[in-house]
Design an enzyme around this catalytic site. Structure first.
Site, PDB file in Angstrom:
ATOM      1  N   ARG A  60       0.801  -1.221   0.000  1.00 16.89           N
ATOM      2  CA  ARG A  60       0.000   0.000   0.000  1.00 16.89           C
ATOM      3  C   ARG A  60       0.834   1.271   0.000  1.00 16.89           C
ATOM      4  O   ARG A  60       0.609   2.172  -0.816  1.00 16.89           O
ATOM      5  CB  ARG A  60      -0.913   0.052   1.245  1.00 16.89           C
ATOM      6  CG  ARG A  60      -2.234  -0.625   1.090  1.00 16.89           C
ATOM      7  CD  ARG A  60      -2.653  -1.215   2.411  1.00 16.89           C
ATOM      8  NE  ARG A  60      -1.708  -2.259   2.758  1.00 16.89           N
ATOM      9  CZ  ARG A  60      -1.815  -3.505   2.342  1.00 16.89           C
ATOM     10  NH1 ARG A  60      -2.839  -3.884   1.637  1.00 16.89           N
ATOM     11  NH2 ARG A  60      -0.905  -4.413   2.641  1.00 16.89           N
ATOM     12  N   THR A  61       1.771   1.368   0.928  1.00 18.50           N
ATOM     13  CA  THR A  61       2.483   2.642   1.075  1.00 18.50           C
ATOM     14  C   THR A  61       3.289   2.941  -0.187  1.00 18.50           C
ATOM     15  O   THR A  61       3.224   4.043  -0.743  1.00 18.50           O
ATOM     16  CB  THR A  61       3.396   2.598   2.320  1.00 18.50           C
ATOM     17  OG1 THR A  61       2.600   2.189   3.435  1.00 18.50           O
ATOM     18  CG2 THR A  61       4.001   3.954   2.603  1.00 18.50           C
ATOM     19  N   LYS A  89      26.872  -3.879  -2.887  1.00 17.68           N
ATOM     20  CA  LYS A  89      28.345  -3.825  -3.010  1.00 17.68           C
ATOM     21  C   LYS A  89      28.982  -3.251  -1.746  1.00 17.68           C
ATOM     22  O   LYS A  89      30.195  -3.151  -1.663  1.00 17.68           O
ATOM     23  CB  LYS A  89      28.740  -2.936  -4.188  1.00 17.68           C
ATOM     24  CG  LYS A  89      28.197  -3.382  -5.524  1.00 17.68           C
ATOM     25  CD  LYS A  89      28.644  -2.382  -6.594  1.00 17.68           C
ATOM     26  CE  LYS A  89      27.904  -2.612  -7.896  1.00 17.68           C
ATOM     27  NZ  LYS A  89      28.087  -1.480  -8.827  1.00 17.68           N
ATOM     28  N   ARG A 110      11.208   3.977   3.461  1.00 16.86           N
ATOM     29  CA  ARG A 110      10.829   2.984   4.476  1.00 16.86           C
ATOM     30  C   ARG A 110      12.077   2.197   4.829  1.00 16.86           C
ATOM     31  O   ARG A 110      12.846   1.804   3.944  1.00 16.86           O
ATOM     32  CB  ARG A 110       9.749   2.040   3.950  1.00 16.86           C
ATOM     33  CG  ARG A 110       9.518   0.862   4.882  1.00 16.86           C
ATOM     34  CD  ARG A 110       8.320   0.063   4.531  1.00 16.86           C
ATOM     35  NE  ARG A 110       7.096   0.798   4.848  1.00 16.86           N
ATOM     36  CZ  ARG A 110       5.880   0.248   4.868  1.00 16.86           C
ATOM     37  NH1 ARG A 110       5.743  -1.030   4.583  1.00 16.86           N
ATOM     38  NH2 ARG A 110       4.810   0.967   5.165  1.00 16.86           N
ATOM     39  N   HIS A 138       4.863   5.848  11.601  1.00 13.38           N
ATOM     40  CA  HIS A 138       4.432   5.754  10.198  1.00 13.38           C
ATOM     41  C   HIS A 138       3.477   6.947   9.988  1.00 13.38           C
ATOM     42  O   HIS A 138       2.265   6.788   9.893  1.00 13.38           O
ATOM     43  CB  HIS A 138       3.718   4.411  10.007  1.00 13.38           C
ATOM     44  CG  HIS A 138       3.466   4.006   8.590  1.00 13.38           C
ATOM     45  ND1 HIS A 138       3.661   4.852   7.512  1.00 13.38           N
ATOM     46  CD2 HIS A 138       3.021   2.837   8.069  1.00 13.38           C
ATOM     47  CE1 HIS A 138       3.346   4.198   6.401  1.00 13.38           C
ATOM     48  NE2 HIS A 138       2.958   2.983   6.714  1.00 13.38           N
TER      49      HIS A 138
HETATM   50  C1  NCD Z   1       1.701  -1.144   8.135  1.00 15.34           C
HETATM   51  C2  NCD Z   1       3.192  -0.923   8.315  1.00 15.34           C
HETATM   52  O1  NCD Z   1       3.977  -1.103   7.379  1.00 15.34           O
HETATM   53  O2  NCD Z   1       3.544  -0.520   9.413  1.00 15.34           O
HETATM   54  N1  NCD Z   1       1.346  -1.323   6.798  1.00 15.34           N
HETATM   55  C3  NCD Z   1       1.046  -0.224   6.042  1.00 15.34           C
HETATM   56  O3  NCD Z   1       1.902   0.583   5.751  1.00 15.34           O
HETATM   57  N2  NCD Z   1      -0.230  -0.044   5.693  1.00 15.34           N
HETATM   58  C4  NCD Z   1       1.142  -2.178   9.042  1.00 15.34           C
HETATM   59  C5  NCD Z   1       1.776  -3.532   9.067  1.00 15.34           C
HETATM   60  O4  NCD Z   1       2.699  -3.846   8.307  1.00 15.34           O
HETATM   61  O5  NCD Z   1       1.300  -4.329   9.877  1.00 15.34           O
END
Ligand code: NCD
Length: 318
Positions: A60-61, A89, A110, A138
Site C-alpha cells: 500500500r504505502t 556492493k 521505508r 508511520h
Molecule cells: C503497516 C506498516 O507497514 O507498518 N502497513 C502499512 O503501511 N499499511 C502495518 C503492518 O505492516 O502491519
C-alpha cells in the site's frame, strides 16, 4: 503562515493539530467523494521527481505513493529491493541517500530501523517523508487514518478509538495514538500484556492529559466508535517462539459482526494475516479497504505541500 514547503515528514509530533487538520482538508481536494475530477491536479507537481527508497517490503504505502506522485504529474525513481542496488556492493546508507537526493525533489523512505528517516533527513537537503521506520512511526499512515476517521465520523473531537493487537511493535498505532492525543478522543488499548503500548508513548499521553484505558482482552461491551485492529509484527520479534505464543491471541472472527452491527467501525492498516476474518469484509462498518484508498488522497496532498506546489493557508493573527 504554515510552512510545508521543503518540510520533512518524519515524526507525527512535529505537526500541530491545526497543521494536521489542514493536511486533511487538502486531501479532500483529491478525493472524488468531495470534488469532481479536477484536471488541474494532474499538473500540480509537473517536472518534479519522487525517489522511493524502500528498504523494507510494502504494498500500500509504496504503490500509493507511486500512484499519488504520478497523479499530480511527477516522475518516480527508486528501489524496493536494496540488494539490487550498490548497497549490495557495500555502499553506505548515507551515500545512497546523498545520491538519490541529487536525482530527485523529494525522498520517500521505508526502513527497518527506528530513526532511519531522521538519519536520511540529516543527509538530504530535499524533503524526506518517513514511510515507516522500524517499530517507531508511520506518520503518513496516521494522516490517512485521521482522514478516514474524519470522513466517517464527520469530526475528531468527542469520539472513542480502540487500538488493538500489536501495540508494542506496531508503528501505525504509535503515531496514531500521538495524533489522536491532540483531539478530545478517548483511547482504549487492547493487547496481550507482552504487546502493550510502550511507556514512552503513554507518558506523552499522560502529559497531554489524554483519557485512556488498557485491556488484555476485547471487552464484551466495548464502547468505541472505531476499533483499529493490527497485525502482530512478526519481523520485529527476536525470538520467533515469543511470536508464536501471541500471534493468535487477538483475532476478530465472524462473531465480531455483532460489534459491527452495533456501529463500531473496523479499521486496519493492512496487510492482515488472520486477525480479521474475511467474512466481515462485506459489512458496511468494515472500512479497511476504503481506509487504504484514502492513502492516495493524503499522499497527493503531502507531496504537493512539501514541494510547495499547494499553497498553505495564511494563519489568522491571534
Ligand atoms: C503497516 C506498516 O507497514 O507498518 N502497513 C502499512 O503501511 N499499511 C502495518 C503492518 O505492516 O502491519
Amino acid at each position: 503562515m504554515y510552512n510545508f514547503k521543503g518540510r520533512d515528514i518524519i515524526d507525527i509530533n512535529d505537526f500541530s493539530k491545526e497543521e494536521l487538520l489542514f493536511i486533511l482538508k487538502t486531501a479532500k481536494k483529491f478525493d472524488p467523494q468531495y470534488v469532481k475530477r479536477d484536471r488541474s491536479n494532474y499538473t500540480i507537481a509537473q517536472g518534479k521527481i519522487a525517489a522511493l527508497l524502500f528498504f523494507e517490503p510494502s504494498t500500500r504505502t509504496e504503490q500509493s505513493f507511486k500512484s499519488a506522485a504520478q497523479k499530480i504529474g511527477m516522475g518516480i525513481i527508486g528501489f524496493d529491493d536494496p540488494e539490487a542496488t550498490s548497497i549490495h556492493k557495500g555502499e553506505s546508507f548515507s551515500d545512497t541517500v546523498r545520491i538519490m537526493n541529487s536525482y530527485a525533489d523529494v525522498l520517500v523512505m521505508r526502513h527497518p530501523e527506528s530513526g532511519a528517516a531522521k538519519k536520511a533527513a540529516d543527509v538530504a537537503d530535499i524533503p524526506v517523508i518517513n514511510a515507516g521506520d522500524g517499530a517507531n512511526q508511520h506518520p503518513t499512515q496516521t494522516m490517512l487514518d485521521l482522514y478516514t476517521i474524519m470522513k466517517e465520523a464527520g469530526h475528531l473531537d468527542g469520539i472513542t478509538v480502540a487500538l488493538m493487537g500489536d501495540l508494542k511493535y506496531g508503528r501505525t498505532v504509535h503515531a496514531l495514538s500521538l495524533a489522536l492525543s491532540h483531539f478530545k478522543v478517548k483511547q482504549i488499548f487492547i493487547s496481550h500484556s507482552t504487546l502493550s503500548m510502550p511507556d514512552e508513548f503513554l507518558q506523552i499521553l499522560d502529559q497531554r492529559k489524554v483519557i485512556y484505558e488498557q485491556f488484555d482482552h476485547l471487552p464484551d461491551n466495548l464502547q468505541a466508535d472505531f476499533l483499529y485492529q493490527t497485525r502482530v509484527q512478526k519481523e520485529r520479534f527476536k525470538d520467533l517462539n515469543e511470536y508464536k505464543k501471541v500471534k493468535d491471541k487477538f483475532i476478530l472472527d465472524a462473531s465480531f459482526k455483532k460489534y459491527l452491527d452495533k456501529g463500531v467501525k473496523l479499521m486496519h492498516p493492512l496487510p492482515r494475516i488472520n486477525e480479521v476474518d474475511p467474512s466481515l469484509d462485506s459489512h458496511p462498518n468494515a472500512i479497511y479497504f476504503s481506509q487504504a484508498r484514502n492513502g492516495l488522497y493524503i499522499r497527493e496532498a503531502l507531496l504537493g505541500l512539501v514541494l510547495g506546489r499547494i499553497d498553505p493557508p495564511v494563519a489568522r493573527s491571534s
